[in-house]
Design an enzyme around this catalytic site. Sequence first.
Site, PDB file in Angstrom:
ATOM      1  N   LYS A 208       0.849  -1.206   0.000  1.00 49.95           N
ATOM      2  CA  LYS A 208       0.000   0.000   0.000  1.00 49.95           C
ATOM      3  C   LYS A 208       0.882   1.252   0.000  1.00 49.95           C
ATOM      4  O   LYS A 208       2.099   1.149   0.252  1.00 49.95           O
ATOM      5  CB  LYS A 208      -0.904  -0.013   1.237  1.00 49.95           C
TER       6      LYS A 208
ATOM      7  N   TYR B 109      15.328  31.422   8.196  1.00 54.82           N
ATOM      8  CA  TYR B 109      14.120  32.057   8.730  1.00 54.82           C
ATOM      9  C   TYR B 109      14.111  32.048  10.253  1.00 54.82           C
ATOM     10  O   TYR B 109      14.379  31.021  10.876  1.00 54.82           O
ATOM     11  CB  TYR B 109      12.868  31.318   8.256  1.00 54.82           C
TER      12      TYR B 109
HETATM   13  C1  LIG Z   1      -0.095  -1.677   6.874  1.00 52.11           C
HETATM   14  C2  LIG Z   1      -0.638  -2.947   7.329  1.00 52.11           C
HETATM   15  C3  LIG Z   1       0.200  -4.051   7.560  1.00 52.11           C
HETATM   16  C4  LIG Z   1       1.709  -3.976   7.521  1.00 52.11           C
HETATM   17  O1  LIG Z   1       2.213  -3.470   8.735  1.00 52.11           O
HETATM   18  P1  LIG Z   1       3.788  -3.233   8.991  1.00 52.11           P
HETATM   19  O2  LIG Z   1       3.845  -2.706  10.358  1.00 52.11           O
HETATM   20  O3  LIG Z   1       4.221  -2.229   7.979  1.00 52.11           O
HETATM   21  O4  LIG Z   1       4.462  -4.537   8.814  1.00 52.11           O
HETATM   22  C5  LIG Z   1      -0.417  -5.260   7.859  1.00 52.11           C
HETATM   23  N1  LIG Z   1      -1.764  -5.369   7.951  1.00 52.11           N
HETATM   24  C6  LIG Z   1      -2.586  -4.316   7.769  1.00 52.11           C
HETATM   25  C7  LIG Z   1      -4.059  -4.495   7.904  1.00 52.11           C
HETATM   26  C8  LIG Z   1      -2.060  -3.073   7.470  1.00 52.11           C
HETATM   27  O5  LIG Z   1      -2.878  -2.033   7.290  1.00 52.11           O
END
Ligand SMILES: *Cc1c(COP(=O)(O)O)cnc(C)c1O
Length: 379
Positions: free
Chosen positions: A35, A261
């Site tokens: 994702k 700044y």
């Molecule tokens: C993002 C996510 C993961 C992965 O988690 P990490 O901490 O990056 O390993 C697994 N399951 C779900 C439902 C997620 O949203």
Amino acid sequence: MLSGWVEIDLSAIRHNFKAIKALVGPEVKIMPVVKADAYGHGMIPVSETLIAEGADFLAVSYVEEGIELRKAGISVPIIILLGIFPKDAKTVSSYKLTPVVYSMELARALSDIARENKKDIPIYAKIDTDMGRLGIFYKEAISFLKTLKKLPGLDLKGLTSHLAVAETNPIFTEKQISRFKKIIEEAKNLGINLKYNHIANSAAALQYKESHFQVIRPGLSIYGIYPTDALHEKIALKQAMRFKTKIIYLKKLPPKIGIGYGHTFVTDKETKVAILPIGYDHGFPRSLSNKGEVLIKGMRARVLGTVCMHLTMVDITQIPDIDVGEEVVILGGQGKEVITAEEIAKKAGTISYDIVCALGSRNPKKYLNNTKCQNPNVK
Ligand SMILES: *Cc1c(COP(=O)(O)O)cnc(C)c1O
């Protein structure tokens, strides 16, 4: 453009996948989470690399990401972690995506489309074992599954759940895992076939064997970032992302000169300053003002003053022989020094996920060690 660039080392992604696989053992399948454009690393090249290494599934947040993966020719099951709207049932069916289901309304919409197309739709039932977020609350899970079972056209692959405190609280994490396990057992006793169940994110997968079930869902660790410091002893991961730039200007300032700044830094002695063409607009957190460090010639140089939108000043008084055009490593290694995403996140008061997502989405990317994909699952 005069700014910075991100390098993604795909050999690090391959290394991390193999290291995770070796740790969890051959029985456990891996569903890398790609994702958010693979946490800023680029969803398509990362996914192709992972599938070539033998990833069995992929997980994304949205239907649109699933479609993009399908259009790139990726044919493994793709799970939509956040669920979908009932109106997306048709799209999910035509792109062979696998939604998670936590409402009867959605289950019915999917069942209707499946019957219309005479094609079963694979789904996971999402259970909230107390993350207090998406999913059927665990106390209602069995009655939900009983109703779900009666709907035709749904191919229930398994159950899924998410952990709230896998990094910090083993007692509560064990509780979530045991609730999940109990529901799986009860459902099996009711004759519900559950082939692939998954609850483990990186922190759980690397720490708790009992969290593995049949499938794990690592994100962060795939990219070579440690969910907790203690895990450095358990597994050797390689950070896949680097963020680099080049010095665009050098100057020597006398004492008592304000920099940037708000003049939040004032020189106390003669100071050599290098100006970098990156700032918070490129994902270098503004909260690193007077705090962050970068690597030049393998040495650390501290940020002076406030990080600007497109410029950052660093102290190079102690670093000899520097010219304009000298390479600067902001994230990653140079010589014997390394700046990790965790280090930046800690100093900036955020989490490593935030750092790589921001850098990856705001800068041009170069891919290193991209081997041509031989896997039949990728066209
Ligand atoms: C993002 C996510 C993961 C992965 O988690 P990490 O901490 O990056 O390993 C697994 N399951 C779900 C439902 C997620 O949203």
